[in-house]
Write an enzyme that holds these catalytic residues in place. Structure first.
Site, PDB file in Angstrom:
ATOM      1  N   ASP A 189       0.861  -1.187   0.000  1.00 51.36           N
ATOM      2  CA  ASP A 189       0.000   0.000   0.000  1.00 51.36           C
ATOM      3  C   ASP A 189       0.895   1.234   0.000  1.00 51.36           C
ATOM      4  OD1 ASP A 189      -2.312   1.785   0.395  1.00 51.36           O
ATOM      5  OD2 ASP A 189      -3.345  -0.053   0.977  1.00 51.36           O
ATOM      6  N   HIS A 261      -2.848   3.210  -4.588  1.00 50.26           N
ATOM      7  CA  HIS A 261      -2.353   2.685  -3.309  1.00 50.26           C
ATOM      8  C   HIS A 261      -0.956   2.076  -3.484  1.00 50.26           C
ATOM      9  CE1 HIS A 261      -5.608   3.398  -0.519  1.00 50.26           C
ATOM     10  NE2 HIS A 261      -6.494   2.995  -1.408  1.00 50.26           N
ATOM     11  N   GLU A 325      -9.650   2.856  -5.407  1.00 51.04           N
ATOM     12  CA  GLU A 325      -9.273   4.223  -5.057  1.00 51.04           C
ATOM     13  C   GLU A 325      -8.035   4.728  -5.805  1.00 51.04           C
ATOM     14  OE1 GLU A 325     -10.996   4.474  -0.536  1.00 51.04           O
ATOM     15  OE2 GLU A 325      -9.004   3.640  -0.727  1.00 51.04           O
TER      16      GLU A 325
HETATM   17  C1  TNX Z   1     -11.018   1.805   2.321  1.00 53.22           C
HETATM   18  S1  TNX Z   1     -11.698  -0.960   1.188  1.00 53.22           S
HETATM   19  C2  TNX Z   1      -9.913   1.230   1.726  1.00 53.22           C
HETATM   20  C3  TNX Z   1      -8.668   1.084   2.493  1.00 53.22           C
HETATM   21  C4  TNX Z   1      -8.767   1.716   3.860  1.00 53.22           C
HETATM   22  C5  TNX Z   1     -10.122   1.431   4.467  1.00 53.22           C
HETATM   23  C6  TNX Z   1     -10.285   1.967   5.862  1.00 53.22           C
HETATM   24  C7  TNX Z   1     -10.684  -0.455   0.200  1.00 53.22           C
HETATM   25  C8  TNX Z   1     -10.629  -1.200  -1.010  1.00 53.22           C
HETATM   26  N1  TNX Z   1      -9.946   0.647   0.470  1.00 53.22           N
HETATM   27  O1  TNX Z   1      -7.580   1.576   1.767  1.00 53.22           O
HETATM   28  O2  TNX Z   1      -7.775   1.215   4.668  1.00 53.22           O
HETATM   29  O3  TNX Z   1     -11.136   1.976   3.658  1.00 53.22           O
HETATM   30  O4  TNX Z   1     -11.358   1.366   6.546  1.00 53.22           O
END
Ligand code: TNX
Length: 529
Positions: A189, A261, A325
């Site tokens: 990440d 990420h 994301e």
């Molecule tokens: C969303 S779930 C994210 C993570 C974060 C999390 C915190 C997902 C695919 N991405 O990067 O750690 O929320 O709860």
């Protein structure tokens, strides 16, 4: 005559009421599919009881003997033999469903027949829960059991905070005791790259360390702890963990995040980014604009080289490529990305992500694997063969399942075990937010809002453990237990019982957790929601 039949009726009712009162119950999670206990009689298991392994299924028996040694506090594990009559006899029969088992307990002993080796293991896990919470006494009767979902997962983020090999093994032990069979290992990440890749040693040499960690929720004025933080697994350690999990019938699905990420990778190898500027291993939580360039061929070569090593290390058919994301700011300004879009006839940056994901999927398929990704992979147009992990809610999962893609349901509002367990948050430490009490998970129907056709594509359910605020395995355990008790019921036993049944069972499971040395949150037992 009338009088007599009335007396008979009253007597019968009383007998029924008394037998109901004294009906014996099993305090096992997840609830077995079928349980028929005799009114009385127990088979006593001690450290001297033998385990008779009829058809070479040594591994489940060895694991059970080890666990029992810890519980009995004995010096030597229980004896395993190939022949014998009295004791715990295990064998397999292909007439029984995969991962399923039947258990018969009588004065002659305990017989467990699994549909396969995993089935024997799950039968022994059921037996373990009964034994540990019942002073070794196992009620006479019959149990037939099999799972509802073939994919019963839990995820662990080791990027935001790092967990040692020993910690990960503890996590695996807890999952196995609840009959989960997938560990989704979030290995990379923005805040750290945690898996050794021989082709790119910089990934761990530089990308596994961050300068410091954000303190609190990062409200203004922000401050950091000033302490360098890092850690990673060597390939040898990864192999060891994969083997440990396999011996507990858990497949590890590795996740390599792309194209977003990935700031830790960009720090180690700046040429992975669009503008090739040096960035730090991120010291914030959330979503960073620094992502891999989707226009340069070197990015694709990199990803394929990394995945080649990942495939060597992990036998899992599914390989997780993240995909969540990924802001498109850099791509919009990048000549390589724009040129790639033009060359491929793509209309926008979402489609460019779709192109990257589809290309990586082809690579995995060519290498005999299949791709799984977070539900953002739907946004750029997804292939028919991808498996989708629905986290932003249930809509993405339903949409994908209707299209015919395989789906794992893991909606944030129900499955994020890094969320608070109580409304007041008292004693829960600082967590990321949210609110998921035990009862909420237990009441959840993962098939909600789905057509019968869509239901067929739901391969399973997963809970997630994001570790921004979880600095040690102690905390992870408290977030996991007792809520995994509710989660495993959703994953294994779609038909759930009433609230009082699960409460009774969890009181017993609380003792089981204690006996195993796992920390368990008190809120559910105190009645706090
Ligand atoms: C969303 S779930 C994210 C993570 C974060 C999390 C915190 C997902 C695919 N991405 O990067 O750690 O929320 O709860």
């Amino acid at each position: 005559m009338k009088q007599l039949s009335r007396i008979a009726f009253v007597a019968l009712t009383m007998i029924l009421m008394i037998s109901e009162l004294y009906a014996r119950e099993l305090n096992v999670v997840p609830e077995p599919a079928y349980v028929d206990l005799e009114a009385e009689g127990d088979y006593l298991v001690t450290e001297k009881t033998r385990i008779i392994v009829v058809d070479e299924m040594w591994n489940p028996a060895e694991r059970f003997a080890e666990d029992m040694m810890a519980h009995f506090g004995s010096e030597r594990p229980m004896r395993l033999t190939k022949h014998g009559n009295k004791g715990i006899k295990v064998r397999t029969d292909s007439c029984i469903a995969a991962e399923g088992y039947e258990m018969t307990v009588s004065c002659d002993g305990i017989l467990i027949i699994g549909g396969d080796e995993a089935g024997v293991y799950y039968g022994l896990q059921t037996l373990r829960q009964i034994l540990v919470t019942n002073e070794g006494r196992v009620p006479y009767g019959f149990i037939a059991d099999e799972p509802s979902f073939s994919y019963r997962g839990a995820h662990l983020d080791v990027a935001r905070h790092f967990f040692s090999v020993e910690d990960v093994k503890t996590y695996i032990d807890i999952l196995a005791a609840h009959k989960l069979n997938r560990l989704h290992w979030h290995l990379t990440d923005d805040q750290g790259w945690r898996i050794e890749i021989k082709a790119y040693p910089e990934l761990t040499e530089l990308g596994s360390m961050r300068k410091e960690t954000l303190v609190g929720h990062g409200l203004e004025p922000k401050w950091w702890d000033g302490t360098p933080y890092g850690g990673y697994y060597t390939q040898e350690e990864i192999r060891d963990v994969v083997k440990y999990a396999a011996e507990r019938y858990i497949t590890i699905i590795p996740e390599i995040e792309m194209p977003g990420h990935a700031q830790a990778a960009l720090h180690a190898l700046p040429w992975l980014g669009c503008n090739e500027q040096k960035v730090e291993v991120w010291t914030m939580w959330g979503v960073t604009p620094e992502v891999m360039c989707a226009g340069k061929e070197t990015t694709y070569t990199f990803l394929e080289n990394v995945l080649k090593e990942v495939i060597e290390l992990f036998p899992s058919e599914l390989i997780h490529i993240g995909g969540d994301e990924c802001p498109k700011d850099r791509w919009k300004e990048c000549e390589h990305c724009q040129a790639m879009m033009k060359a491929q006839g793509l209309e926008n940056e979402e489609q460019l992500q779709g192109y990257l994901v589809a290309r990586i999927e082809q690579f995995l398929i060519k290498n005999g694997r299949r791709m799984i990704g977070w539900d953002e992979i739907l946004d750029g147009g997804v292939t028919e063969t991808a498996t989708v992990m629905s986290w932003r809610g249930i809509k993405g999962g339903i949409y994908a399942a209707e299209r015919g893609n395989d789906v794992v349901m893991t909606p944030m509002k129900l499955c994020y075990l890094n969320f608070y367990q109580t409304e007041s948050r008292e004693g829960e430490g600082l967590q990321i937010g949210g609110h998921i009490p035990f009862e909420m998970i237990y009441a959840w129907d993962p098939y909600e809002g789905m057509s019968d056709e869509a239901k067929r594509h739901i391969i399973g359910v997963q809970c997630n453990m994001w570790s921004e605020y979880l600095k040690s395995m102690d905390w992870v355990e408290v977030m996991l237990l007792p809520r995994l008790g509710a989660m495993c019921e959703v994953q294994w036993a779609v038909d759930r019982r009433d609230e009082s049944t699960i409460r009774r069972k969890m009181e017993s499971m609380r003792k089981f957790y204690e006996a195993c040395g796992w920390r368990c949150a008190p809120y559910y037992f105190d009645g706090r929601k």
